[in-house]
Design a protein around this motif. Structure first.
Motif, PDB file in Angstrom:
ATOM      1  N   HIS A  55       0.879  -1.406  -0.192  1.00 34.23           N
ATOM      2  CA  HIS A  55       0.259  -0.222  -0.046  1.00 34.23           C
ATOM      3  C   HIS A  55       1.101   0.634   0.260  1.00 34.23           C
ATOM      4  O   HIS A  55       1.177   1.380   1.198  1.00 34.23           O
ATOM      5  N   GLN A  75       0.266   4.132   2.373  1.00 29.89           N
ATOM      6  CA  GLN A  75       0.905   3.888   3.726  1.00 29.89           C
ATOM      7  C   GLN A  75       2.082   4.239   4.367  1.00 29.89           C
ATOM      8  O   GLN A  75       2.598   4.165   5.043  1.00 29.89           O
ATOM      9  N   LEU A 125      -5.146  -5.035  13.128  1.00 29.53           N
ATOM     10  CA  LEU A 125      -5.793  -4.962  12.162  1.00 29.53           C
ATOM     11  C   LEU A 125      -7.139  -3.824  11.826  1.00 29.53           C
ATOM     12  O   LEU A 125      -6.903  -2.383  11.313  1.00 29.53           O
ATOM     13  N   ARG A 160     -11.191  -3.295  -1.143  1.00 32.86           N
ATOM     14  CA  ARG A 160     -10.031  -3.484  -0.241  1.00 32.86           C
ATOM     15  C   ARG A 160     -10.541  -4.178   0.020  1.00 32.86           C
ATOM     16  O   ARG A 160      -9.290  -5.217   0.480  1.00 32.86           O
ATOM     17  N   HIS A 195      -7.732  -8.655  -0.235  1.00 35.62           N
ATOM     18  CA  HIS A 195      -7.562  -9.530   1.420  1.00 35.62           C
ATOM     19  C   HIS A 195      -8.281 -10.565   1.488  1.00 35.62           C
ATOM     20  O   HIS A 195      -9.337 -10.030   1.417  1.00 35.62           O
ATOM     21  N   GLU A 244      -7.402 -12.537   7.245  1.00 34.83           N
ATOM     22  CA  GLU A 244      -5.943 -12.030   7.479  1.00 34.83           C
ATOM     23  C   GLU A 244      -5.623 -12.075   9.255  1.00 34.83           C
ATOM     24  O   GLU A 244      -4.712 -13.144   9.573  1.00 34.83           O
ATOM     25  N   ASP A 282       3.968  -5.856   2.568  1.00 36.96           N
ATOM     26  CA  ASP A 282       2.613  -5.450   2.868  1.00 36.96           C
ATOM     27  C   ASP A 282       2.744  -4.393   3.685  1.00 36.96           C
ATOM     28  O   ASP A 282       1.927  -3.265   4.357  1.00 36.96           O
TER      29      ASP A 282
HETATM   30  N1  GUN Z   1      -7.310  -5.428   5.462  1.00 36.85           N
HETATM   31  C1  GUN Z   1      -8.266  -4.389   4.669  1.00 36.85           C
HETATM   32  N2  GUN Z   1      -7.123  -3.582   4.441  1.00 36.85           N
HETATM   33  C2  GUN Z   1      -5.847  -3.613   5.213  1.00 36.85           C
HETATM   34  C3  GUN Z   1      -4.376  -3.686   4.977  1.00 36.85           C
HETATM   35  O1  GUN Z   1      -4.525  -1.685   4.725  1.00 36.85           O
HETATM   36  N3  GUN Z   1      -3.200  -3.610   5.406  1.00 36.85           N
HETATM   37  C4  GUN Z   1      -4.010  -4.690   6.152  1.00 36.85           C
HETATM   38  N4  GUN Z   1      -2.365  -5.132   6.018  1.00 36.85           N
HETATM   39  N5  GUN Z   1      -4.447  -5.681   5.806  1.00 36.85           N
HETATM   40  C5  GUN Z   1      -5.822  -4.887   5.699  1.00 36.85           C
END
Ligand code: GUN
Ligand code: ZN
Length: 437
Positions: A78, A81, A92, A203, A231, A234, A321
């Motif tokens: 990203h 970021q 998260l 996203r 994603h 996660e 990431d």
């Molecule tokens: N899941 C949704 N958006 C993000 C993100 O910007 N970073 C991460 N690591 N997980 C996400």
């Protein structure tokens, strides 16, 4: 006659996938190797002695014992970021709300987006990364900023507008229709333009309504040669939230599947806590998963089962990431992948780690026809690693009994000081000044 450039050093050569075939059968390092570059492409690979004789007019760059690798490919970042990397103390969902969303809001200003894109790309290149697949923000201008900055540097990149129409703050939401329209316009503007490729980018399920996922699924069906990145599974509280938001879905993957978002060009980041059905479906579809090891420990997400997923022949990429990940460095990322695999009982070999960071990531992005290996015909994106870049690394590698013992300390302890040179499409990189901001 076109100009010829000959790079001499130890060449990292991959003839197959060392995650599914014993690495010794498909990976070699030629200690007296050479790569010939012509017109931006690798045109020959072999022994330095032979290639010197065969191409007497080539300009020679003798890198001695340095390792000549394909440029690193970061399969999930990203770039917006960049300025909030290493933000403390959140997992998260809180991390997104506290740090990420306020920063992504700032990219509504095209000048700021341009400054961050330039800053990110220079940092990535400093660390030997020559291709990156990035999320932008919801702002179309953030996609233009990224591809413009990447084009100015001659880079092969993938990116897309991040789409969110719920569970994001005011100012950081689009709609199903505007996500479709903006993504389509950007795709038509950038996909296949120079070295740029467009990825349709919801996203993740919590920030998209069914309506938005359907609209983006329809766009993907209209442009099936594009990647679709998002994603998946996660973190456990995220998965519980997805269950609440999509009560009819069989699992997290099903929230995408129900909207036409599973296919061979799907690229799912993280994919840590997968159900058996999800693994079966991903393997069957030929979709790729991207391992983000520094992020998965930094945000507290979990330990991806790299060996188990590779054994299912699921294409795997490796990624920083950034900025959920704690580093811009793919060397650091390989080290984290090694440590996570150790915690799961597997010692990934340095040949496997380097392959994941190059050919594996390229394959996950369907760019293996262009980049990721030192094979003649490939675009000449090359990273030169100094295997003795710090006193700590040098004292270990000088005592090495073989090439892999010499390489492994750089994987575990190396940083941007290990990047001796970077070649982009056959030209030696000259650092550009990142725009102020
Ligand atoms: N899941 C949704 N958006 C993000 C993100 O910007 N970073 C991460 N690591 N997980 C996400
Ligand atoms: Zn991500």
């Amino acid at each position: 006659m076109t100009q010829q450039t000959l790079l001499l050093g130890q060449t990292f050569e991959a003839r197959g996938n060392p995650m599914t075939t014993p690495w010794e059968e498909v990976i070699t390092v030629n200690s007296g190797g050479a790569v010939l570059i012509e017109a931006g492409r690798i045109s020959d690979l072999g022994d330095a002695r032979l290639l010197r004789r065969a191409y007497p007019d080539a300009t020679v760059h003798d890198y001695g014992h340095h390792l000549i690798c394909p440029g690193f490919v970061d399969a999930h970042v990203h770039y917006p970021q960049t300025a909030i990397i290493a933000s403390w103390g959140k997992q998260l969902i809180d991390w997104l709300n506290t740090y990420t969303f306020p920063e992504e809001m700032r990219l509504s200003d095209p000048a700021y987006a341009q400054a961050i894109a330039a800053r990110y790309l220079e940092l990535a290149l400093d660390h030997g990364t020559t291709t990156m697949c990035s999320y932008a923000t919801i702002h179309p201008g953030s996609v233009d900023a990224f591809f413009t900055a990447a084009g100015a540097r001659g880079l092969r990149t993938v990116a897309g507008k991040t789409c969110m129409d719920r569970n994001a703050p005011e100012g950081l939401r689009d709609t199903a229709q505007s996500a479709y329209d903006d993504s389509k316009t950007l795709l038509e503007r950038w996909h296949g333009q120079g070295r740029a490729s467009y990825a349709i980018t919801p996203r993740f399920s919590p920030t998209s309504t069914s309506e938005q996922l359907s609209a983006l699924g329809a766009l993907w069906a209209e442009h099936p040669d594009c990647l679709m990145q998002t994603h998946l599974s996660e973190q456990l509280p995220e998965i519980a939230w997805v269950r609440d938001l999509f009560p009819a879905a069989r699992d997290y993957l099903d929230t995408y599947e129900a909207h036409g978002m599973v296919g061979p060009r799907a690229v799912y980041g993280h994919a840590i806590h997968l159900e058996p059905r999800e693994k079966d479906r991903i393997a069957e579809a030929g979709a790729a998963l991207v391992h983000c090891p520094t992020s998965n420990t930094f945000i507290g997400s979990g330990l991806m089962d790299v060996a188990g997923l590779a054994a299912r022949r699921i294409p795997l990429g490796l990624a920083t990431d950034t900025g959920g990940g704690s580093s811009f460095s793919m060397l650091h990322t390989m080290a984290a992948a090694y440590e996570i695999a150790q915690l799961r009982g597997t010692a990934l070999h340095p040949a496997q780690l380097l392959w994941l960071a190059t050919a594996g990531s390229a394959r996950s992005l369907h760019l293996h026809g262009q980049i990721g290996t030192l094979v003649p015909g490939q675009e000449a994106d090359i990273t030169i690693l100094d295997l003795a870049s710090t006193p700590a690394i040098a004292q270990r590698s000088s005592a090495a009994n073989d090439i892999w013992e010499a390489v492994f300390p750089t994987i575990m302890m190396g940083d941007d000081r290990a990047i001796a040179d970077v070649w982009i499409k056959g030209a030696k990189r000259v650092a550009m000044e990142p725009a102020p901001g």
